[in-house]
Design a protein around this motif. Sequence first.
Motif, PDB file in Angstrom:
ATOM      1  N   GLU A 148       0.817  -1.222   0.000  1.00 58.96           N
ATOM      2  CA  GLU A 148       0.000   0.000   0.000  1.00 58.96           C
ATOM      3  C   GLU A 148       0.843   1.262   0.000  1.00 58.96           C
ATOM      4  O   GLU A 148       0.308   2.373  -0.010  1.00 58.96           O
ATOM      5  N   VAL A 149       2.165   1.123   0.014  1.00 58.55           N
ATOM      6  CA  VAL A 149       3.048   2.289   0.060  1.00 58.55           C
ATOM      7  C   VAL A 149       3.097   2.974  -1.298  1.00 58.55           C
ATOM      8  O   VAL A 149       3.346   2.328  -2.319  1.00 58.55           O
ATOM      9  N   THR A 150       2.858   4.283  -1.302  1.00 62.86           N
ATOM     10  CA  THR A 150       2.879   5.042  -2.549  1.00 62.86           C
ATOM     11  C   THR A 150       3.926   6.158  -2.554  1.00 62.86           C
ATOM     12  O   THR A 150       4.192   6.737  -3.603  1.00 62.86           O
ATOM     13  N   ASP A 151       4.498   6.459  -1.385  1.00 61.77           N
ATOM     14  CA  ASP A 151       5.394   7.614  -1.283  1.00 61.77           C
ATOM     15  C   ASP A 151       6.821   7.246  -0.904  1.00 61.77           C
ATOM     16  O   ASP A 151       7.616   8.103  -0.543  1.00 61.77           O
ATOM     17  N   ARG A 152       7.160   5.968  -0.981  1.00 59.92           N
ATOM     18  CA  ARG A 152       8.503   5.506  -0.650  1.00 59.92           C
ATOM     19  C   ARG A 152       8.940   4.511  -1.716  1.00 59.92           C
ATOM     20  O   ARG A 152       8.120   3.846  -2.347  1.00 59.92           O
ATOM     21  N   SER A 153      10.257   4.399  -1.904  1.00 59.96           N
ATOM     22  CA  SER A 153      10.756   3.451  -2.887  1.00 59.96           C
ATOM     23  C   SER A 153      11.349   2.193  -2.267  1.00 59.96           C
ATOM     24  O   SER A 153      11.522   1.190  -2.947  1.00 59.96           O
ATOM     25  N   THR A 170       9.439  -1.043  -3.347  1.00 55.76           N
ATOM     26  CA  THR A 170       7.990  -0.872  -3.372  1.00 55.76           C
ATOM     27  C   THR A 170       7.471  -0.906  -4.808  1.00 55.76           C
ATOM     28  O   THR A 170       8.247  -0.856  -5.772  1.00 55.76           O
ATOM     29  N   LEU A 171       6.148  -0.943  -4.931  1.00 56.62           N
ATOM     30  CA  LEU A 171       5.559  -0.921  -6.266  1.00 56.62           C
ATOM     31  C   LEU A 171       5.971   0.313  -7.073  1.00 56.62           C
ATOM     32  O   LEU A 171       6.346   0.175  -8.245  1.00 56.62           O
ATOM     33  N   PRO A 172       5.927   1.527  -6.498  1.00 55.30           N
ATOM     34  CA  PRO A 172       6.321   2.682  -7.310  1.00 55.30           C
ATOM     35  C   PRO A 172       7.734   2.578  -7.875  1.00 55.30           C
ATOM     36  O   PRO A 172       7.978   2.986  -9.023  1.00 55.30           O
ATOM     37  N   TRP A 175       7.635  -0.055 -10.701  1.00 54.35           N
ATOM     38  CA  TRP A 175       6.925   0.498 -11.856  1.00 54.35           C
ATOM     39  C   TRP A 175       7.799   1.468 -12.647  1.00 54.35           C
ATOM     40  O   TRP A 175       7.662   1.602 -13.857  1.00 54.35           O
ATOM     41  N   ARG A 207       0.735  -7.117 -10.114  1.00 52.36           N
ATOM     42  CA  ARG A 207       0.651  -5.662  -9.948  1.00 52.36           C
ATOM     43  C   ARG A 207       1.924  -4.982 -10.437  1.00 52.36           C
ATOM     44  O   ARG A 207       1.865  -3.910 -11.037  1.00 52.36           O
ATOM     45  N   GLY A 211       1.953  -2.506 -13.838  1.00 53.78           N
ATOM     46  CA  GLY A 211       2.319  -1.107 -13.688  1.00 53.78           C
ATOM     47  C   GLY A 211       3.593  -0.706 -14.394  1.00 53.78           C
ATOM     48  O   GLY A 211       3.868   0.491 -14.548  1.00 53.78           O
TER      49      GLY A 211
END
Length: 232
Positions: A148-153, A170-172, A175, A207, A211
Motif C-alpha cells: 500500500e506504500v505510494t510515497d517511498r521506494s 515498493t511498487l512505485p 513500476w 501488480r 504497472g
Amino acid sequence: MLAIYPTPEDVAEAVADKVVATVAGSARTTVGLAGGSTPSAAYRRLAERPVDWSRTTLWLGDERWVPHDHPEANSGMARQTLGERAATQLLAPDFDLGDAARAAAAYEAELRAAFAAADEQGRPGLVLLGMGDDGHTASLFPGTDALEVTDRSYVANWLGDKGTWRLTATLPLLWAAREVVFIVTGEAKAAMLARIIEGHEPFPAQRVAAGNTNTSWFLDEAAASQLRKTPR
C-alpha cells in the motif's frame, strides 16, 4: 513479452545474456538483483563472463533482515555467486544500523543517488525479479503493508506469518524501472503463473507487471505448462 526455455539452466543462461547485453550497451546503468535459486544460477554464469562491471551499480530488490554473512542473506548469495569483480559494485542494506525501518530509509537514499548518477530521469535500469508460488515478488507478499506504500521506494515490511522483517523495493520503484524481467521456473509455480499472466489476478507479481511498461517473463517449460497461449 514471454520467453520460454526448455530447462531452468536455459533460463539462467538467457538471463545472463540479458544482463551482459544491458551492461555492455550502457555508458552507465543499474541492475536490480533477485534472490532465489534460479537467479543464483544466472549469477554463476555471469561470474564466468568477461563483464566490465565498473560502470554498473548492482542493488537488491529485497533483503532479509539478517547479517550479510547469514546463509539466508540475498547480499551474501549475490557476492558469492557473482564473484569479486561484481561484488565491489553491489549496494546492500546496512544491518549494522540495528533497525529495519532505519536501514530501509538509508538504503532508499543510497539507491536514489545511484539511480540519479546512472539515469538522467533517476529511474532504475534493468530489474530482475522472481515470483513465489503465492504470487509474491521481491518481499511484496500478499496482504502486507508494503503493497500500500505510494510515497517511498524502499521500506521495511513485516511478515507476520514468518515473524520477521524484510526490506523491499515498493511498487512505485518497480513500476519506474526501465525494464523488469521476471525469472520463473518449476511446475510448482505453473498454476500461479497462469493466474497472473492470463487471469490477471492482482497478486503482487501481477501488480508489478501491470504497472511497468516494459516487462518480460523468462520461463522454463514446466513453469509455463498451464498457460493456454504460449509463443510458437
